[in-house]
Motif scaffolding. Structure first.
Motif: not given
Length: 310
Positions: A178, A181-182, A206-208
């Motif tokens: 994945g 995210r930041s 992570f987006e996960s």
């Protein structure tokens, strides 16, 4: 007996040359380097250009130990001849170079010999999922190390490319897939040697939902160490330890040395028969590692000596 060509005979290439002359089933037929730092092993010819060496020696295996600016070009050219290729990390500094993957990339593997430490083949074959991972690197690199191509980020990358990438690549193989995210990162440059940094800390989300933390410094007088802590689903915590992960999941007194790890890595190189060794790191999987490193550096704040973060 598989014929091996070594491209690059600098500090790292010399280590490969030493190990390759001791590897069962491999015959080091030539070294290609226009300006070698080290002498090739006795009896092994030195060729100035790797393009000519590929044609002249028709190797089955090619080991590329050159700076990132030329490593990926040489590795892909070697793979196009049908050779199996092992390229030193980080191969390239630019994630986009690996997207989309070239057809020849399936014959290229990245040289992470610490991934062959005790217990890691078992761990990677189990493919557990880690929700959190922490990478820690402590060592000392003095001015002499930052010379020539290592003085600039554009030709060498930073600590995360050159030093902490062994642990980062291992952790990212076990974190769920994945995008990032930041990230929150800080780069400290105290000694001001070229564009090199002395310490990097980062937290990557992570987006996960997975979290990766990194603390890497090359100005420390503490005992050298590079380790990874993995927090797996189900609550289990694993520690991969060593000066450079070489203890793995084993015991300190039985940890293999650098040469033994290189020999294990060479033995794992495929010959088109049997399953892929779990510790081999395909070039295509390097893209995620480079993307995470790139994201951390792009979002990092820099702290020069005597100044506040900016």
């Amino acid at each position: 007996m598989r014929r091996v060509l070594l491209i690059g005979c600098g500090e790292v290439g010399a280590k490969h040359a030493d190990a390759l002359t001791r590897a069962d089933g491999l015959d080091l037929v030539a070294v290609a380097d226009p300006s070698p730092v080290a002498k090739p092993p006795s009896g092994v010819p030195l060729v100035a250009g790797w393009e000519m060496a590929l044609k002249e020696y028709a190797p089955d295996v090619v080991v590329v130990a050159t700076p990132p600016g030329s490593a990926l070009v040489a590795a892909r050219a070697a793979a196009r001849t049908g050779a199996v290729v092992l390229v030193e990390k980080p191969a390239t500094l630019t994630p986009a170079d690996l997207r989309p993957a070239e057809e020849e990339d399936r014959r290229i593997y990245v040289a992470f010999q610490p991934h062959f430490a005790p217990g890691l083949a078992w761990l990677l074959s189990q493919t557990p999922t880690a929700r959190r991972a922490a990478v820690r690197l402590v060592c000392r690199r003095d001015r002499g190390y930052y010379r020539d191509w290592r003085t600039r980020y554009a030709t060498a990358g930073g600590i995360l490319h050159q030093q902490a990438i062994h642990g980062l690549a291992l952790a990212l193989r076990l974190l769920p897939p994945g995008p990032v995210r930041s990230s929150t990162a800080e780069v400290r440059r105290v000694r001001q040697w070229g564009e090199s940094e002395d310490r990097v800390t980062a937290t990557v989300l992570f987006e996960s939902g997975a979290v990766l933390t990194v603390e890497a410094r090359v100005d420390s007088d503490e005992p050298r160490s590079h380790d990874v802590t993995l927090h797996l689903d189900g609550g289990q915590e694993l520690h991969v330890r060593g000066r450079n992960l070489e203890i793995g999941l084993g015991r300190p007194h039985s940890a293999p040395d650098d040469r033994a790890l290189r020999l294990a890595m060479y033995r794992a190189l495929p010959d088109d028969a049997g399953p892929l060794h779990p510790c081999l790191f395909p070039l295509s999987e390097l893209r995620r590692t480079l993307e995470v490193i790139d994201h951390a550096y792009r979002t990092a704040r820099t702290v020069p000596e005597g100044r506040t973060a900016s």
